[in-house]
Design a protein around this motif. Structure first.
Motif, PDB file in Angstrom:
ATOM      1  N   ALA A   1       0.835  -1.206   0.000  1.00  0.00           N
ATOM      2  CA  ALA A   1       0.000   0.000   0.000  1.00  0.00           C
ATOM      3  C   ALA A   1       0.867   1.251   0.000  1.00  0.00           C
ATOM      4  O   ALA A   1       0.578   2.233  -0.710  1.00  0.00           O
ATOM      5  N   MET A   2       1.927   1.250   0.778  1.00  0.00           N
ATOM      6  CA  MET A   2       2.831   2.394   0.823  1.00  0.00           C
ATOM      7  C   MET A   2       3.543   2.580  -0.518  1.00  0.00           C
ATOM      8  O   MET A   2       3.676   3.702  -1.021  1.00  0.00           O
ATOM      9  N   TYR A   3       3.979   1.489  -1.082  1.00  0.00           N
ATOM     10  CA  TYR A   3       4.661   1.541  -2.384  1.00  0.00           C
ATOM     11  C   TYR A   3       3.725   2.081  -3.467  1.00  0.00           C
ATOM     12  O   TYR A   3       4.115   2.966  -4.248  1.00  0.00           O
ATOM     13  N   ASN A   4       2.514   1.561  -3.531  1.00  0.00           N
ATOM     14  CA  ASN A   4       1.568   2.013  -4.554  1.00  0.00           C
ATOM     15  C   ASN A   4       1.242   3.501  -4.396  1.00  0.00           C
ATOM     16  O   ASN A   4       1.106   4.231  -5.388  1.00  0.00           O
ATOM     17  N   ALA A   5       1.119   3.959  -3.153  1.00  0.00           N
ATOM     18  CA  ALA A   5       0.868   5.386  -2.913  1.00  0.00           C
ATOM     19  C   ALA A   5       2.053   6.226  -3.381  1.00  0.00           C
ATOM     20  O   ALA A   5       1.872   7.296  -3.977  1.00  0.00           O
TER      21      ALA A   5
ATOM     22  N   GLY B   1       3.647   6.169   7.943  1.00  0.00           N
ATOM     23  CA  GLY B   1       2.346   5.782   8.477  1.00  0.00           C
ATOM     24  C   GLY B   1       2.328   5.879   9.989  1.00  0.00           C
ATOM     25  O   GLY B   1       3.206   6.484  10.605  1.00  0.00           O
ATOM     26  N   SER B   2       1.340   5.264  10.580  1.00  0.00           N
ATOM     27  CA  SER B   2       1.185   5.255  12.029  1.00  0.00           C
ATOM     28  C   SER B   2       1.411   3.846  12.563  1.00  0.00           C
ATOM     29  O   SER B   2       1.504   2.877  11.803  1.00  0.00           O
TER      30      SER B   2
ATOM     31  N   GLY C   1      -5.943   4.478   1.832  1.00  0.00           N
ATOM     32  CA  GLY C   1      -5.989   5.195   3.103  1.00  0.00           C
ATOM     33  C   GLY C   1      -4.772   6.066   3.319  1.00  0.00           C
ATOM     34  O   GLY C   1      -3.927   5.790   4.183  1.00  0.00           O
ATOM     35  N   TYR C   2      -4.671   7.130   2.542  1.00  0.00           N
ATOM     36  CA  TYR C   2      -3.530   8.035   2.706  1.00  0.00           C
ATOM     37  C   TYR C   2      -3.916   9.446   2.311  1.00  0.00           C
ATOM     38  O   TYR C   2      -4.931   9.689   1.649  1.00  0.00           O
TER      39      TYR C   2
ATOM     40  N   THR D   1      -2.981   6.958   6.592  1.00  0.00           N
ATOM     41  CA  THR D   1      -3.862   7.321   7.708  1.00  0.00           C
ATOM     42  C   THR D   1      -4.178   6.132   8.604  1.00  0.00           C
ATOM     43  O   THR D   1      -4.877   6.285   9.602  1.00  0.00           O
ATOM     44  N   GLN D   2      -3.651   4.965   8.256  1.00  0.00           N
ATOM     45  CA  GLN D   2      -3.871   3.774   9.065  1.00  0.00           C
ATOM     46  C   GLN D   2      -2.543   3.265   9.619  1.00  0.00           C
ATOM     47  O   GLN D   2      -1.471   3.715   9.219  1.00  0.00           O
ATOM     48  N   ASN D   3      -2.628   2.323  10.527  1.00  0.00           N
ATOM     49  CA  ASN D   3      -1.414   1.714  11.054  1.00  0.00           C
ATOM     50  C   ASN D   3      -0.744   0.868   9.981  1.00  0.00           C
ATOM     51  O   ASN D   3      -1.390   0.058   9.324  1.00  0.00           O
ATOM     52  N   VAL D   4       0.541   1.062   9.823  1.00  0.00           N
ATOM     53  CA  VAL D   4       1.317   0.224   8.919  1.00  0.00           C
ATOM     54  C   VAL D   4       2.261  -0.681   9.710  1.00  0.00           C
ATOM     55  O   VAL D   4       2.902  -1.564   9.144  1.00  0.00           O
TER      56      VAL D   4
END
Length: 269
Positions: free
Chosen positions: A104-108, A119-120, A141-142, A204-207
């Protein structure tokens, strides 16, 4: 998707199994190119043995680097220097990723054309099965934060840690990596990345999930963390953005407030 994980380890033997089980369970569809770089920073327990015993569970190449104890910042820099892939996911030796978090982080990062994603973190309980506690990160969620928005947020307070970060390796080198003058690399990496970016992505979510009880971890060393946090924003104002008087004012206001409150908590000792 090509990802190098850099996992810093110092006397984390009781937690290594949870970390490796979580990494092995992170993806629904495992990317083709993954590597896991464990940097053992002079552990006196059997952390390295634990990694060696469980490394076959991981769906990628495993590299174990052993060095004399030099601190988390140097260990982080050493691990990133050995990474062969373009994107680096940072992780501490007692933190676990949430499911789908790295993807998810990579795609964002790719979608928004940024070099740094943060993230959190939440908490997990070691006495329970770790995989069942791994919540799933929503790919959408970002939020995208401008440099000014990120500076405002991070100067006022920083509730993240290095295990919440995905960074482009070349960008990591460009901003100087972790500041070895401070014991904890977390805050300075985020500030350095922000000072060198027009925008970043914040999930915006826990990673990441942090164990709810880990005696001796840096975040529990309150006096040191207060000192490091004040130094980190001081370096931001004086070294990274010396021409920004608005940043300097915000930094001194925050540093004075934080130091004053801590002095009162210590009865001015």
């Amino acid at each position: 998707m090509n990802i190098s994980y850099v996992i810093t380890v110092y006397n984390k033997a009781p937690y290594i199994a949870d970390v490796i089980h979580s990494l092995a369970s992170e993806y629904q569809q495992t990317p083709e190119h993954l590597e896991y770089i464990f940097v053992d920073d002079g552990s006196s327990d059997d952390s390295v043995h634990q990694i060696q015993a469980l490394q076959e569970e991981l769906p990628g190449e495993v590299i174990i680097i052993e060095q004399e104890n030099q601190g988390a910042a140097i260990a982080t820099n050493v691990g990133v220097a050995h990474a062969k892939y373009e994107w680096v996911r940072l992780l501490d030796g007692d933190d676990i990723p949430t499911k789908n978090s790295t993807e998810a982080m990579y795609n964002a990062a790719i979608t928004e054309k940024v070099d740094f994603v943060i993230g959190s973190s939440g908490y997990f309980t070691q006495s329970d099965d770790v995989v069942s506690q791994m919540t799933k990160t929503n790919a959408n969620g970002y939020v995208v934060m401008s440099q000014d928005e990120a500076l405002d947020r991070f100067i006022k307070g920083f509730s993240h840690n290095s295990s919440c970060m995905l960074v482009n390796k070349n960008f990591f080198v460009q901003f100087g990596g972790a500041d070895i003058r401070l014991r904890s690399p977390d805050y300075t990496m985020a500030l350095r990345a922000t000072a060198h970016s027009e925008k970043i992505v914040r999930m915006t979510q826990n990673v990441t999930l942090t164990i709810d009880e880990a005696p001796g971890r840096l975040s529990s060393q309150i006096a040191r963390s207060r000192y490091d946090s004040v130094c980190a924003i001081y370096y931001l104002a004086h070294e990274l953005l010396p021409a920004r008087t608005d940043v300097a004012k915000a930094v001194y206001k925050r540093a004075s407030s934080r130091s004053s409150r801590y002095a009162r908590a210590l009865n001015n000792r």
